[in-house]
Motif scaffolding. Sequence first.
Motif, PDB file in Angstrom:
ATOM      1  N   TRP A 122     -32.869-115.716 144.155  1.00 49.86           N
ATOM      2  CA  TRP A 122     -33.544-114.505 143.266  1.00 49.86           C
ATOM      3  C   TRP A 122     -34.227-113.602 144.306  1.00 49.86           C
ATOM      4  N   ARG A 123     -34.997-113.989 145.269  1.00 47.61           N
ATOM      5  CA  ARG A 123     -35.336-113.097 146.031  1.00 47.61           C
ATOM      6  C   ARG A 123     -34.330-112.086 146.904  1.00 47.61           C
ATOM      7  N   ALA A 124     -33.115-112.929 147.317  1.00 49.16           N
ATOM      8  CA  ALA A 124     -32.191-112.013 148.087  1.00 49.16           C
ATOM      9  C   ALA A 124     -31.664-110.923 147.012  1.00 49.16           C
ATOM     10  N   LEU A 125     -31.511-111.314 145.770  1.00 50.03           N
ATOM     11  CA  LEU A 125     -30.977-110.235 144.771  1.00 50.03           C
ATOM     12  C   LEU A 125     -32.174-109.320 144.489  1.00 50.03           C
ATOM     13  N   TRP A 126     -32.947-109.763 144.211  1.00 48.14           N
ATOM     14  CA  TRP A 126     -34.144-108.960 144.228  1.00 48.14           C
ATOM     15  C   TRP A 126     -34.131-107.687 145.298  1.00 48.14           C
ATOM     16  N   GLU A 127     -34.195-108.044 146.659  1.00 46.92           N
ATOM     17  CA  GLU A 127     -34.081-107.329 147.701  1.00 46.92           C
ATOM     18  C   GLU A 127     -33.065-106.196 147.508  1.00 46.92           C
ATOM     19  N   ALA A 128     -31.963-106.704 147.367  1.00 48.45           N
ATOM     20  CA  ALA A 128     -30.702-105.880 147.286  1.00 48.45           C
ATOM     21  C   ALA A 128     -30.876-104.813 146.128  1.00 48.45           C
ATOM     22  N   LEU A 129     -31.174-105.226 145.192  1.00 45.28           N
ATOM     23  CA  LEU A 129     -31.326-104.283 144.093  1.00 45.28           C
ATOM     24  C   LEU A 129     -32.294-103.046 144.130  1.00 45.28           C
ATOM     25  N   SER A 130     -33.278-103.908 144.606  1.00 49.31           N
ATOM     26  CA  SER A 130     -34.632-102.807 144.630  1.00 49.31           C
ATOM     27  C   SER A 130     -34.336-101.660 145.460  1.00 49.31           C
ATOM     28  N   ALA A 131     -33.482-101.925 146.672  1.00 50.28           N
ATOM     29  CA  ALA A 131     -33.217-101.023 147.459  1.00 50.28           C
ATOM     30  C   ALA A 131     -32.091 -99.776 146.754  1.00 50.28           C
ATOM     31  N   LYS A 132     -31.817-100.084 145.715  1.00 50.03           N
ATOM     32  CA  LYS A 132     -30.939 -99.008 145.131  1.00 50.03           C
ATOM     33  C   LYS A 132     -31.570 -98.528 143.635  1.00 50.03           C
ATOM     34  N   GLY A 133     -33.044 -98.994 143.299  1.00 54.52           N
ATOM     35  CA  GLY A 133     -33.515 -98.651 142.322  1.00 54.52           C
ATOM     36  C   GLY A 133     -33.217 -99.408 141.067  1.00 54.52           C
ATOM     37  N   LEU A 134     -32.672-100.744 141.084  1.00 58.08           N
ATOM     38  CA  LEU A 134     -31.989-101.439 140.170  1.00 58.08           C
ATOM     39  C   LEU A 134     -32.728-102.651 140.221  1.00 58.08           C
ATOM     40  N   ARG A 135     -32.671-103.478 139.076  1.00 55.69           N
ATOM     41  CA  ARG A 135     -33.130-104.824 138.857  1.00 55.69           C
ATOM     42  C   ARG A 135     -32.245-105.640 137.475  1.00 55.69           C
ATOM     43  N   THR A 136     -32.485-106.810 137.592  1.00 52.90           N
ATOM     44  CA  THR A 136     -31.959-107.523 136.280  1.00 52.90           C
ATOM     45  C   THR A 136     -32.927-107.413 135.408  1.00 52.90           C
ATOM     46  N   PRO A 137     -33.010-107.589 134.113  1.00 57.66           N
ATOM     47  CA  PRO A 137     -33.726-107.464 133.210  1.00 57.66           C
ATOM     48  C   PRO A 137     -35.077-108.841 133.276  1.00 57.66           C
ATOM     49  N   PHE A 138     -34.604-109.853 133.382  1.00 61.42           N
ATOM     50  CA  PHE A 138     -35.169-110.998 133.819  1.00 61.42           C
ATOM     51  C   PHE A 138     -35.051-111.023 135.421  1.00 61.42           C
ATOM     52  N   TRP A 139     -35.990-111.084 136.136  1.00 62.63           N
ATOM     53  CA  TRP A 139     -35.634-110.934 137.526  1.00 62.63           C
ATOM     54  C   TRP A 139     -36.199-112.061 138.482  1.00 62.63           C
ATOM     55  N   GLY A 140     -36.535-113.093 137.980  1.00 64.76           N
ATOM     56  CA  GLY A 140     -36.673-114.268 138.636  1.00 64.76           C
ATOM     57  C   GLY A 140     -37.825-115.249 138.361  1.00 64.76           C
ATOM     58  N   PRO A 141     -37.804-116.545 138.699  1.00 66.90           N
ATOM     59  CA  PRO A 141     -39.037-117.391 138.783  1.00 66.90           C
ATOM     60  C   PRO A 141     -39.791-117.217 139.692  1.00 66.90           C
ATOM     61  N   LEU A 142     -41.047-117.876 139.739  1.00 64.17           N
ATOM     62  CA  LEU A 142     -42.096-117.696 140.823  1.00 64.17           C
ATOM     63  C   LEU A 142     -41.350-118.543 142.224  1.00 64.17           C
ATOM     64  N   SER A 143     -40.688-119.358 141.921  1.00 62.07           N
ATOM     65  CA  SER A 143     -39.923-120.095 143.041  1.00 62.07           C
ATOM     66  C   SER A 143     -38.803-119.426 143.599  1.00 62.07           C
ATOM     67  N   GLY A 144     -38.608-118.050 143.401  1.00 58.99           N
ATOM     68  CA  GLY A 144     -37.240-117.266 143.736  1.00 58.99           C
ATOM     69  C   GLY A 144     -37.117-117.027 145.131  1.00 58.99           C
ATOM     70  N   ILE A 145     -37.999-117.561 145.938  1.00 60.23           N
ATOM     71  CA  ILE A 145     -37.629-117.540 147.454  1.00 60.23           C
ATOM     72  C   ILE A 145     -36.664-118.512 147.944  1.00 60.23           C
ATOM     73  N   ARG A 146     -36.474-119.517 146.953  1.00 56.98           N
ATOM     74  CA  ARG A 146     -35.566-120.679 147.160  1.00 56.98           C
ATOM     75  C   ARG A 146     -34.663-120.878 146.118  1.00 56.98           C
ATOM     76  N   ALA A 147     -35.281-120.680 144.856  1.00 59.78           N
ATOM     77  CA  ALA A 147     -34.260-121.049 143.707  1.00 59.78           C
ATOM     78  C   ALA A 147     -33.105-120.270 143.608  1.00 59.78           C
ATOM     79  N   THR A 148     -32.159-120.816 143.161  1.00 61.09           N
ATOM     80  CA  THR A 148     -30.866-119.739 142.879  1.00 61.09           C
ATOM     81  C   THR A 148     -30.685-119.337 141.568  1.00 61.09           C
ATOM     82  N   ILE A 149     -29.807-118.434 141.715  1.00 58.60           N
ATOM     83  CA  ILE A 149     -29.405-117.952 140.291  1.00 58.60           C
ATOM     84  C   ILE A 149     -28.635-119.007 139.526  1.00 58.60           C
ATOM     85  N   GLY A 150     -27.681-119.813 140.212  1.00 58.12           N
ATOM     86  CA  GLY A 150     -27.121-120.742 139.474  1.00 58.12           C
ATOM     87  C   GLY A 150     -27.827-121.818 139.087  1.00 58.12           C
ATOM     88  N   GLY A 151     -29.028-122.021 139.709  1.00 58.19           N
ATOM     89  CA  GLY A 151     -29.721-123.300 139.392  1.00 58.19           C
ATOM     90  C   GLY A 151     -30.767-122.838 138.172  1.00 58.19           C
TER      91      GLY A 151
END
Length: 529
Positions: A122-151
């Motif tokens: 989630w962290r990698a996705l958040w970094e890539a999207l933030s750079a473009k002014g975008l996000r997903t509506p739900f954008w991650g759990p608190l464990s997002g530095i390691r937790a994967t989108i698949g998990g």
Amino acid sequence: MTLQTPRPNDLPLTGDLAAIVGDGHVITDPAERAFYSQDVYSAGTLADLVVRPGSVEELSKVVALATSRDYAVVPRGGGMSYTSGYTPVRERTLVVDTQRLDRIIDINDQDMTVTVECGVTWRALWEALSAKGLRTPFWGPLSGIRATIGGSLSQNSTFFGAGQHGPTPESVLALEVVLADGTLVATGSGGTKGAKPFFRHYGPDLTGLFLGDTGALGFKARITLRLMKVLAHQAWGSFAFDERDAMAKAMAAIAREGIASECFGFDPGLQKQRMKRQSLMTDLNALKNVAAAGSSLVKGLTEAAKIAVAGRRFMDDVLYSCHIVTEARLQIAADTAMDDIRAIVKAHGGREIENTIPKVTRADPFVPTNSMLGPEGERWVPVHGIVPLSQAAETWGKIDALFASYADRCQAQGVETGYLVTTISTNAFLIEPVFYWPDARLEIHDRSVESAYLSKLKVHAPNAAAAGLVAEMRDGLKKLFLEQGAAHFQIGKAYLYREGRKPETWALLDAIKKAVDPKGLINPGSLGF
Ligand SMILES: Cc1cc2nc3c(=O)[nH]c(=O)nc-3n(C[C@H](O)[C@H](O)[C@H](O)COP(=O)(O)OP(=O)(O)OC[C@H]3O[C@@H](n4cnc5c(N)ncnc54)[C@H](O)[C@@H]3O)c2cc1C
């Protein structure tokens, strides 16, 4: 747990797997296999092998090969769960580590979709999207530095953005799933010949079928999520309550308004643990993030200065506390929503305190997962249940009564408890009792907690008595949640999911499992299969 070396008749599988993923990505070392066979709470049966595919095609071939030889296959993402979701329950099991499937395939700002491989964090996705002014509506759990989108999709999860947009599944459009025989199946509009995965609802919702399955129905390989524009303006609010029921009712009333992006709270027990761990120094470390996160440099610096001035004393006489973020395209809209929240809090007898906690949480959302150990190196495990908003205070009260009946034994064993509570969208309240107890760490703790932090923590000896008491109380909670009609994320092999299903509901699910995994080799034990 005993360590085993691969049996001779397994060796050809090792070679055939290596031919698919490369020599370096089939793990046979017993200690490493032991690591991959444990989650944050407990260890399962030792996996025979761990395989790390590097592409969706490799994943599909690995699953097909393993199941053709009657091996069970278990998906593992970031490994940040604690309900035995990926821990093996039988011999002849391969753990499939998805962390090399970490490509962000397509950020499409015209169609407002993003497609990723399942092992992207989630962290990698958040970094890539933030750079473009975008996000997903739900954008991650608190464990997002390691937790994967698949998990997170496989066991559902909640936190950032969930107060308004609901948990993970509600941000998902389409999937490509590897079934037990290696077939890759596309869902949503992606299941139309030659079409893009831009829309979820086209015929029966096959995407939904695989969400929250805790990996029992297949491997999510590629995932398409919906995008929205980042809402640039935020307001933060923190509120103290003297009574549990008052806070539960206030949070429920706030949720009904649908105006809080995040709305979370602590009881005195969890607050005590947090205050022991989070010193003003950690807040000061976060200041640079607060300063940088402001919608302007001046605003960022002003907010950072307020945190420094407030210190931590404002929490000294607080019993229950709740913390809220509102966000909007215009500052006045975020502020007006927070004014509405203040009025609700006042009507429920709460009072406003410094808003350091939500501000710091938002400024650096995906911090290292140090909180998977207690402030004195104790073990940590949460349990949770999700109930209707109107029922939150009642269910919370029943859990408190259960805990009170264990008070003497907890004191004798050094077991401490607390609660994290949070609202989800306009219709649900999540109650998460948390246990801390003195006990030996697992390898996963040593690898997931920052080494500088770890080195300051006490090391505890194995403590079967305290661990046994936690297990007993955890079982009691699961039964209580079932009686209360609660729903759960992270079902894994822990919650009473199968036991609670109406017979017709279970029969349909069983038929679906047999259609996608006839030999029952995908993550056996998960969901109760
Ligand atoms: C410190 C800490 C904070 C946390 N905070 C939150 C929080 O804020 N909100 C929350 O909801 N949870 C939280 N969690 C729990 C957990 O981290 C999350 O639920 C997270 O989403 C798990 O993701 P993961 O990649 O680590 O999954 P894993 O633990 O690796 O796997 C979870 C389940 O999904 C299955 N799975 C994994 N990948 C796939 C795949 N590609 N296909 C099919 N099945 C798969 C596994 O078999 C397993 O059953 C927290 C945990 C910790 C340790």
